[in-house]
Design an enzyme around this catalytic site. Structure first.
Site, PDB file in Angstrom:
ATOM      1  N   ARG A 202       5.621  10.294  -3.611  1.00  0.00           N
ATOM      2  CA  ARG A 202       5.205  10.218  -2.200  1.00  0.00           C
ATOM      3  C   ARG A 202       6.363  10.621  -1.277  1.00  0.00           C
ATOM      4  O   ARG A 202       7.412   9.968  -1.268  1.00  0.00           O
ATOM      5  CB  ARG A 202       4.775   8.781  -1.876  1.00  0.00           C
ATOM      6  CG  ARG A 202       4.471   8.560  -0.412  1.00  0.00           C
ATOM      7  CD  ARG A 202       4.309   7.086  -0.083  1.00  0.00           C
ATOM      8  NE  ARG A 202       4.098   6.874   1.332  1.00  0.00           N
ATOM      9  CZ  ARG A 202       4.190   5.699   1.923  1.00  0.00           C
ATOM     10  NH1 ARG A 202       4.473   4.615   1.220  1.00  0.00           N
ATOM     11  NH2 ARG A 202       4.000   5.595   3.220  1.00  0.00           N
TER      12      ARG A 202
ATOM     13  N   ARG B 128      13.530   5.179  11.938  1.00  0.00           N
ATOM     14  CA  ARG B 128      12.363   6.070  11.894  1.00  0.00           C
ATOM     15  C   ARG B 128      11.871   6.344  13.319  1.00  0.00           C
ATOM     16  O   ARG B 128      12.074   5.530  14.235  1.00  0.00           O
ATOM     17  CB  ARG B 128      11.245   5.426  11.059  1.00  0.00           C
ATOM     18  CG  ARG B 128      11.643   5.067   9.616  1.00  0.00           C
ATOM     19  CD  ARG B 128      11.433   6.175   8.632  1.00  0.00           C
ATOM     20  NE  ARG B 128      10.092   6.678   8.548  1.00  0.00           N
ATOM     21  CZ  ARG B 128       9.178   6.302   7.651  1.00  0.00           C
ATOM     22  NH1 ARG B 128       9.475   5.374   6.762  1.00  0.00           N
ATOM     23  NH2 ARG B 128       7.987   6.862   7.632  1.00  0.00           N
TER      24      ARG B 128
ATOM     25  N   ASN C 236       8.202  -5.292  -0.670  1.00  0.00           N
ATOM     26  CA  ASN C 236       8.034  -4.129   0.206  1.00  0.00           C
ATOM     27  C   ASN C 236       6.558  -4.086   0.559  1.00  0.00           C
ATOM     28  O   ASN C 236       5.728  -3.632  -0.235  1.00  0.00           O
ATOM     29  CB  ASN C 236       8.468  -2.835  -0.479  1.00  0.00           C
ATOM     30  CG  ASN C 236       8.416  -1.652   0.488  1.00  0.00           C
ATOM     31  OD1 ASN C 236       7.869  -1.766   1.597  1.00  0.00           O
ATOM     32  ND2 ASN C 236       8.976  -0.522   0.075  1.00  0.00           N
TER      33      ASN C 236
ATOM     34  N   HIS D 235      12.785  -2.199   2.241  1.00  0.00           N
ATOM     35  CA  HIS D 235      12.191  -0.904   2.557  1.00  0.00           C
ATOM     36  C   HIS D 235      13.049   0.181   1.940  1.00  0.00           C
ATOM     37  O   HIS D 235      14.281   0.078   1.932  1.00  0.00           O
ATOM     38  CB  HIS D 235      12.093  -0.700   4.071  1.00  0.00           C
ATOM     39  CG  HIS D 235      11.250  -1.737   4.734  1.00  0.00           C
ATOM     40  ND1 HIS D 235       9.878  -1.732   4.645  1.00  0.00           N
ATOM     41  CD2 HIS D 235      11.583  -2.849   5.423  1.00  0.00           C
ATOM     42  CE1 HIS D 235       9.401  -2.789   5.279  1.00  0.00           C
ATOM     43  NE2 HIS D 235      10.417  -3.497   5.743  1.00  0.00           N
TER      44      HIS D 235
ATOM     45  N   ALA E 209       3.151  -0.503   5.028  1.00  0.00           N
ATOM     46  CA  ALA E 209       2.678  -0.534   6.415  1.00  0.00           C
ATOM     47  C   ALA E 209       2.217  -1.931   6.847  1.00  0.00           C
ATOM     48  O   ALA E 209       2.228  -2.245   8.045  1.00  0.00           O
ATOM     49  CB  ALA E 209       1.546   0.471   6.601  1.00  0.00           C
TER      50      ALA E 209
ATOM     51  N   TYR F  63      11.142   8.847   1.030  1.00  0.00           N
ATOM     52  CA  TYR F  63      11.179   7.675   0.144  1.00  0.00           C
ATOM     53  C   TYR F  63      11.968   7.895  -1.148  1.00  0.00           C
ATOM     54  O   TYR F  63      12.064   6.992  -1.971  1.00  0.00           O
ATOM     55  CB  TYR F  63       9.738   7.229  -0.159  1.00  0.00           C
ATOM     56  CG  TYR F  63       8.993   6.827   1.110  1.00  0.00           C
ATOM     57  CD1 TYR F  63       9.440   5.743   1.865  1.00  0.00           C
ATOM     58  CD2 TYR F  63       7.896   7.540   1.567  1.00  0.00           C
ATOM     59  CE1 TYR F  63       8.787   5.380   3.040  1.00  0.00           C
ATOM     60  CE2 TYR F  63       7.232   7.180   2.739  1.00  0.00           C
ATOM     61  CZ  TYR F  63       7.695   6.104   3.470  1.00  0.00           C
ATOM     62  OH  TYR F  63       7.055   5.740   4.636  1.00  0.00           O
TER      63      TYR F  63
ATOM     64  N   PRO G 120       0.801  -1.223   0.000  1.00  0.00           N
ATOM     65  CA  PRO G 120       0.000   0.000   0.000  1.00  0.00           C
ATOM     66  C   PRO G 120       0.837   1.278   0.000  1.00  0.00           C
ATOM     67  O   PRO G 120       1.880   1.344   0.655  1.00  0.00           O
ATOM     68  CB  PRO G 120      -0.809  -0.113   1.305  1.00  0.00           C
ATOM     69  CG  PRO G 120      -0.051  -1.055   2.153  1.00  0.00           C
ATOM     70  CD  PRO G 120       0.597  -2.027   1.222  1.00  0.00           C
ATOM     71  N   ASN G 121       0.341   2.246  -0.756  1.00  0.00           N
ATOM     72  CA  ASN G 121       0.959   3.577  -0.850  1.00  0.00           C
ATOM     73  C   ASN G 121       2.324   3.563  -1.523  1.00  0.00           C
ATOM     74  O   ASN G 121       3.106   4.501  -1.376  1.00  0.00           O
ATOM     75  CB  ASN G 121       1.071   4.219   0.548  1.00  0.00           C
ATOM     76  CG  ASN G 121      -0.284   4.360   1.207  1.00  0.00           C
ATOM     77  OD1 ASN G 121      -1.187   4.981   0.652  1.00  0.00           O
ATOM     78  ND2 ASN G 121      -0.448   3.750   2.371  1.00  0.00           N
TER      79      ASN G 121
ATOM     80  N   GLU H   4      12.776  -9.113   2.201  1.00  0.00           N
ATOM     81  CA  GLU H   4      11.981  -7.949   2.623  1.00  0.00           C
ATOM     82  C   GLU H   4      12.781  -6.683   2.322  1.00  0.00           C
ATOM     83  O   GLU H   4      13.971  -6.622   2.645  1.00  0.00           O
ATOM     84  CB  GLU H   4      11.707  -8.063   4.134  1.00  0.00           C
ATOM     85  CG  GLU H   4      11.024  -6.842   4.730  1.00  0.00           C
ATOM     86  CD  GLU H   4      10.827  -6.968   6.260  1.00  0.00           C
ATOM     87  OE1 GLU H   4      10.844  -8.100   6.779  1.00  0.00           O
ATOM     88  OE2 GLU H   4      10.665  -5.921   6.902  1.00  0.00           O
TER      89      GLU H   4
HETATM   90  C1  DQA Z   1       8.204   1.457   3.908  1.00  0.00           C
HETATM   91  C2  DQA Z   1       8.278   1.718   5.413  1.00  0.00           C
HETATM   92  C3  DQA Z   1       6.927   1.493   6.053  1.00  0.00           C
HETATM   93  O1  DQA Z   1       7.013   1.763   7.452  1.00  0.00           O
HETATM   94  C4  DQA Z   1       5.885   2.405   5.454  1.00  0.00           C
HETATM   95  O2  DQA Z   1       4.630   2.146   6.005  1.00  0.00           O
HETATM   96  C5  DQA Z   1       5.849   2.351   3.970  1.00  0.00           C
HETATM   97  C6  DQA Z   1       7.115   2.277   3.244  1.00  0.00           C
HETATM   98  C7  DQA Z   1       9.529   1.795   3.207  1.00  0.00           C
HETATM   99  O3  DQA Z   1       9.706   1.347   2.091  1.00  0.00           O
HETATM  100  O4  DQA Z   1      10.365   2.517   3.755  1.00  0.00           O
HETATM  101  O5  DQA Z   1       4.798   2.459   3.356  1.00  0.00           O
HETATM  102  O6  DQA Z   1       7.949   0.071   3.714  1.00  0.00           O
END
Ligand code: DQA
Length: 152
Positions: A19, A111, A78, A104, A81, A24, A11-12, A102
């Protein structure tokens, strides 16, 4: 050998580059394939990337399940959240049997929100790469290919 790698964004993560670029980065997923080619150059093997993005937990799980049967060698995930919340995603990775890394974009351990330091999926992946922006994905693909070479 050409390894089939499924790159999944949760998501997102469908508008990377736009974004919150201060967190990011300003590069998009299009930049990943050339980075992978650079990293794998001269190593004998290559990677064929399939990109998938979904904002829904079920959509991601459906695609991960499909990867069991479509010849996918490895997954770069990725989960956004859902990394920090989804037992359903963890359950999926626990049984599908396709090696997963995994990733990010941001360094989730650095963070400010403590919740981001918890990963439900972490115990079902080979390893984690975080904090390198778009390069995190390319490094994850390289890690998978080196992992396969090591096992061969
Ligand atoms: C993320 C880190 C997550 O905490 C966040 O919710 C994201 C992006 C990252 O790529 O840094 O949506 O996965």
């Amino acid at each position: 050998m050409e390894y089939k790698i499924l790159v999944v964004n949760g998501p997102n993560l469908g508008h990377l580059g736009k974004r919150q670029p201060e967190i990011y980065g300003s590069r998009s997923m299009e930049d990943v394939a050339p980075m992978v080619d650079n990293l794998l150059q001269g190593g004998g093997d290559s990677a064929q990337l399939t990109l998938f993005q979904s904002n829904s937990e079920g959509g991601i799980i459906d695609r991960l399940e499909t990867s069991r049967e479509d010849g996918t060698h490895g997954i770069v995930l990725n989960a956004g959240a859902y990394t920090h919340t989804s037992l359903a995603l963890a359950d999926c990775l626990a049984w599908i049997g396709v090696p997963c890394v995994e990733v990010h974009l941001s360094n989730v351990l650095a963070r400010s929100e403590p919740l981001r330091q918890k990963s439900y999926i972490g115990r079902h992946v080979i390893g984690v790469i975080a904090g390198f922006g778009i390069l995190s994905y390319a490094l994850a693909v390289q890690a998978l290919v080196l992992h396969f070479q090591d096992k061969a």
